[in-house]
Design a protein around this motif. Structure first.
Motif, PDB file in Angstrom:
ATOM      1  N   SER A   1       0.822  -1.208   0.000  1.00  0.00           N
ATOM      2  CA  SER A   1       0.000   0.000   0.000  1.00  0.00           C
ATOM      3  C   SER A   1       0.860   1.263   0.000  1.00  0.00           C
ATOM      4  O   SER A   1       0.600   2.204  -0.767  1.00  0.00           O
ATOM      5  N   GLU A   2       1.879   1.296   0.839  1.00  0.00           N
ATOM      6  CA  GLU A   2       2.725   2.492   0.905  1.00  0.00           C
ATOM      7  C   GLU A   2       3.565   2.671  -0.350  1.00  0.00           C
ATOM      8  O   GLU A   2       3.839   3.814  -0.760  1.00  0.00           O
ATOM      9  N   TRP A   3       3.940   1.573  -0.976  1.00  0.00           N
ATOM     10  CA  TRP A   3       4.692   1.695  -2.230  1.00  0.00           C
ATOM     11  C   TRP A   3       3.800   2.287  -3.325  1.00  0.00           C
ATOM     12  O   TRP A   3       4.240   3.101  -4.140  1.00  0.00           O
ATOM     13  N   THR A   4       2.533   1.876  -3.350  1.00  0.00           N
ATOM     14  CA  THR A   4       1.599   2.462  -4.316  1.00  0.00           C
ATOM     15  C   THR A   4       1.427   3.957  -4.080  1.00  0.00           C
ATOM     16  O   THR A   4       1.361   4.751  -5.027  1.00  0.00           O
ATOM     17  N   LYS A   5       1.368   4.367  -2.821  1.00  0.00           N
ATOM     18  CA  LYS A   5       1.203   5.786  -2.517  1.00  0.00           C
ATOM     19  C   LYS A   5       2.430   6.600  -2.939  1.00  0.00           C
ATOM     20  O   LYS A   5       2.302   7.637  -3.589  1.00  0.00           O
ATOM     21  N   ILE A   6       3.611   6.135  -2.575  1.00  0.00           N
ATOM     22  CA  ILE A   6       4.806   6.963  -2.771  1.00  0.00           C
ATOM     23  C   ILE A   6       5.202   7.049  -4.240  1.00  0.00           C
ATOM     24  O   ILE A   6       5.814   8.031  -4.675  1.00  0.00           O
ATOM     25  N   ARG A   7       4.840   6.043  -5.040  1.00  0.00           N
ATOM     26  CA  ARG A   7       5.214   6.103  -6.452  1.00  0.00           C
ATOM     27  C   ARG A   7       4.146   6.760  -7.314  1.00  0.00           C
ATOM     28  O   ARG A   7       4.379   6.997  -8.506  1.00  0.00           O
ATOM     29  N   SER A   8       2.961   7.008  -6.747  1.00  0.00           N
ATOM     30  CA  SER A   8       1.871   7.587  -7.530  1.00  0.00           C
ATOM     31  C   SER A   8       1.665   9.071  -7.276  1.00  0.00           C
ATOM     32  O   SER A   8       0.755   9.651  -7.874  1.00  0.00           O
ATOM     33  N   VAL A   9       2.482   9.697  -6.425  1.00  0.00           N
ATOM     34  CA  VAL A   9       2.346  11.130  -6.173  1.00  0.00           C
ATOM     35  C   VAL A   9       3.474  11.871  -6.882  1.00  0.00           C
ATOM     36  O   VAL A   9       4.551  11.319  -7.130  1.00  0.00           O
TER      37      VAL A   9
ATOM     38  N   GLY B   1      -6.489  14.410   5.251  1.00  0.00           N
ATOM     39  CA  GLY B   1      -7.430  13.560   5.974  1.00  0.00           C
ATOM     40  C   GLY B   1      -7.389  12.108   5.567  1.00  0.00           C
ATOM     41  O   GLY B   1      -8.156  11.294   6.101  1.00  0.00           O
ATOM     42  N   MET B   2      -6.505  11.735   4.642  1.00  0.00           N
ATOM     43  CA  MET B   2      -6.422  10.343   4.206  1.00  0.00           C
ATOM     44  C   MET B   2      -5.829   9.429   5.267  1.00  0.00           C
ATOM     45  O   MET B   2      -5.908   8.209   5.146  1.00  0.00           O
ATOM     46  N   ILE B   3      -5.250  10.006   6.324  1.00  0.00           N
ATOM     47  CA  ILE B   3      -4.712   9.171   7.387  1.00  0.00           C
ATOM     48  C   ILE B   3      -5.826   8.378   8.056  1.00  0.00           C
ATOM     49  O   ILE B   3      -5.604   7.264   8.562  1.00  0.00           O
ATOM     50  N   ARG B   4      -7.064   8.907   8.074  1.00  0.00           N
ATOM     51  CA  ARG B   4      -8.185   8.162   8.656  1.00  0.00           C
ATOM     52  C   ARG B   4      -8.477   6.912   7.845  1.00  0.00           C
ATOM     53  O   ARG B   4      -8.751   5.841   8.399  1.00  0.00           O
ATOM     54  N   THR B   5      -8.431   7.038   6.516  1.00  0.00           N
ATOM     55  CA  THR B   5      -8.643   5.861   5.662  1.00  0.00           C
ATOM     56  C   THR B   5      -7.527   4.848   5.851  1.00  0.00           C
ATOM     57  O   THR B   5      -7.766   3.631   5.901  1.00  0.00           O
ATOM     58  N   THR B   6      -6.296   5.337   5.961  1.00  0.00           N
ATOM     59  CA  THR B   6      -5.165   4.428   6.147  1.00  0.00           C
ATOM     60  C   THR B   6      -5.279   3.663   7.444  1.00  0.00           C
ATOM     61  O   THR B   6      -5.082   2.435   7.487  1.00  0.00           O
ATOM     62  N   LEU B   7      -5.619   4.357   8.529  1.00  0.00           N
ATOM     63  CA  LEU B   7      -5.710   3.689   9.825  1.00  0.00           C
ATOM     64  C   LEU B   7      -6.965   2.830   9.932  1.00  0.00           C
ATOM     65  O   LEU B   7      -7.001   1.901  10.740  1.00  0.00           O
ATOM     66  N   THR B   8      -8.004   3.122   9.147  1.00  0.00           N
ATOM     67  CA  THR B   8      -9.167   2.243   9.120  1.00  0.00           C
ATOM     68  C   THR B   8      -8.853   0.942   8.396  1.00  0.00           C
ATOM     69  O   THR B   8      -9.251  -0.137   8.816  1.00  0.00           O
TER      70      THR B   8
ATOM     71  N   ALA C   1       8.206   3.965   6.828  1.00  0.00           N
ATOM     72  CA  ALA C   1       9.643   4.152   7.019  1.00  0.00           C
ATOM     73  C   ALA C   1      10.455   3.237   6.109  1.00  0.00           C
ATOM     74  O   ALA C   1      11.449   3.671   5.501  1.00  0.00           O
ATOM     75  N   LEU C   2      10.041   1.979   5.976  1.00  0.00           N
ATOM     76  CA  LEU C   2      10.804   1.034   5.152  1.00  0.00           C
ATOM     77  C   LEU C   2      10.729   1.400   3.676  1.00  0.00           C
ATOM     78  O   LEU C   2      11.741   1.341   2.959  1.00  0.00           O
ATOM     79  N   VAL C   3       9.550   1.758   3.201  1.00  0.00           N
ATOM     80  CA  VAL C   3       9.410   2.105   1.787  1.00  0.00           C
ATOM     81  C   VAL C   3      10.196   3.370   1.462  1.00  0.00           C
ATOM     82  O   VAL C   3      10.922   3.427   0.451  1.00  0.00           O
ATOM     83  N   PHE C   4      10.091   4.376   2.299  1.00  0.00           N
ATOM     84  CA  PHE C   4      10.841   5.616   2.045  1.00  0.00           C
ATOM     85  C   PHE C   4      12.348   5.378   2.125  1.00  0.00           C
ATOM     86  O   PHE C   4      13.103   5.875   1.281  1.00  0.00           O
ATOM     87  N   PHE C   5      12.783   4.640   3.134  1.00  0.00           N
ATOM     88  CA  PHE C   5      14.217   4.403   3.290  1.00  0.00           C
ATOM     89  C   PHE C   5      14.769   3.629   2.098  1.00  0.00           C
ATOM     90  O   PHE C   5      15.843   3.962   1.566  1.00  0.00           O
TER      91      PHE C   5
END
Length: 449
Positions: free
Chosen positions: A202-210, A276-283, A296-300
């Protein structure tokens, strides 16, 4: 039904004789009550409906039509007098019979109809003219329209054979869809337990799509490569660079490249708080420690790979241009520290920015704090010129981020006394980033979002 008063010498088409009409000079007589057809026992009558349009003066036999396969009935139209003038009243009775059933007997006071009947359907039609003192219309049961009485009588039918219901062909349920005895509802959709790999995807999809990822890392690569090439080209015009290692000149481009990595580390977390997308992520992933670890792992990993490629290219270029001008011999340990070591240092510095962004939850504030951490100690030490502040000045210069990057490139500032050496800058930034991430995890678990 209304029709003009005229004598009808000949019998009707269906064999029923019509009564003769009185002569024009004969005084009018009271109208006789129209005969009613025999009602079938235990059959409900339909409610009164609006009258059909009057039949034509001459009744013609209806064409042969096949009897309906479903049901048959009796329809009777009876005209009633009304105040307004009209023609004359009459009675028409239509009785439909299903094929194979005997015809209904005619009333006793009426002659029997002709035996001729269609091969498929039989019926009886009778028209009787009644003398009226004055032409009267049909009495309307509803406002604005002429109406009469219509009775439909259904004939009993043979019961249809009962159909045996066929059982539905139902596929066998999956093993996971069968609930255990005494258990609640179990979804038929197979579900597997989530783990860290799902959060990483999920985090890889976020960081490469922005777009911020492309802009920040792209500008960092351009700065490191461009400034490194310009500095190496300018220094290569000298006859000698002494004992300075040729890989040291990649420091100038990396110092500016750090200023691009820090905003990306902050935006990995703070952008979700801002939108406000942090609410969706934590849900989707209630385990908050897993969410922070995945970010942290994906960014690093991404920052380390890009920085290693860029520093490796700059090191190769600097060694090719300045290797003959330096008296220092470049060893494998210096190559490793100038490429992989520097990349690790920059990546952990970006993790520190990520932790600050998670603590602050505000992009502009977290980026300002990180720029101050990088530049403020070095700038403040430049104004501490008195002897009483010399120790503080040396400490700030020695442990400032620019000097630690210089040490990772195999050198240090000549006006700095003390400070870390070797691989120590890497251990320092790793410890600070670990403490900041631990604080971010504790705060993230305590607060709502």
């Amino acid at each position: 039904m209304t029709s003009p008063q005229q004598p009808q010498p000949e019998p009707a088409a269906n064999g029923t004789e019509a009564q003769p009409q009185p002569a024009p000079g004969t005084p009018p007589q009271a109208p006789a009550a129209p005969p009613m057809p025999p009602a079938a026992p235990a059959v409900p009558q339909a409610p009164p409906a609006q009258a059909a349009p009057p039949a034509p003066p001459t009744q013609q036999p209806a064409p042969e039509q096949p009897a309906p396969a479903a049901e048959a009935g009796t329809m009777m139209l009876q005209a009633q007098p009304a105040p307004s003038p009209a023609g004359e009243a009459g009675t028409m009775m239509l009785q439909a019979q299903t094929p194979g059933q005997p015809p209904q007997p005619a009333p006793a006071d009426r002659p029997a109809p002709a035996p001729a009947a269609p091969p498929r359907e039989a019926g009886t039609m009778m028209l009787q003219a009644q003398p009226m003192p004055e032409p009267q219309p049909l009495a309307a049961h509803g406002p604005g329209k002429d109406a009469g009485t219509m009775m439909l009588q259904a004939q009993p039918q043979a019961p249809a054979p009962a159909q045996v219901p066929q059982p539905y062909a139902q596929a066998p349920a999956a093993p996971h869809a069968r609930p255990a005895p005494g258990a609640g509802y179990v979804s038929p959709i197979p579900a597997s337990p989530t783990h860290l790999g799902h959060a990483l995807a999920s985090e890889w999809t976020k960081i490469r799509s922005v777009r911020s990822t492309i802009w920040t890392l792209g500008v960092m690569a351009v700065l490191v490569l461009g400034i490194g090439a310009l500095v190496a080209t300018a220094v290569s015009t000298n006859e000698s660079i002494g004992a300075t290692p040729p890989l040291f000149f990649g420091f100038f481009g990396m110092l500016l490249g750090i200023l691009c990595v820090l905003p990306l580390g902050v935006l990995v977390v703070s952008s979700e708080y801002g939108t406000g997308m942090i609410r969706t992520t934590l849900t989707a992933c209630p385990a908050r420690g897993r969410v922070l670890a995945a970010k942290a792992l994906v960014f690093f990993g991404l920052t380390f790979v890009v920085t290693t490629v860029v520093t490796g290219l700059v090191a190769i270029m600097d060694n090719a241009l300045l290797g003959d001008l330096s008296r220092a011999e470049v060893t494998g340990a210096e190559w490793l520290k100038s490429t992989v070591g520097v990349s690790l240092y920059v990546s952990f510095l970006g993790l520190l920015a990520l932790a600050v962004g998670s603590l602050i939850r505000h992009s502009a504030g977290a980026i300002t704090i990180m720029i101050g951490v990088v530049l403020l100690p070095f700038v403040l030490s430049m104004f501490m010129l008195t002897d009483s502040l010399s120790d503080l000045r040396n400490f700030l210069l020695g442990y400032s981020i620019p000097n630690q990057i210089t040490v990772m490139y195999g050198s240090k500032f000549p006006f700095v006394d003390g400070g870390p050496s070797g691989w120590e800058p890497l251990w320092i930034v790793m410890g600070i980033a670990a403490l900041a991430l631990g604080g971010a995890y504790a705060v993230m678990r305590r607060r709502d979002v």
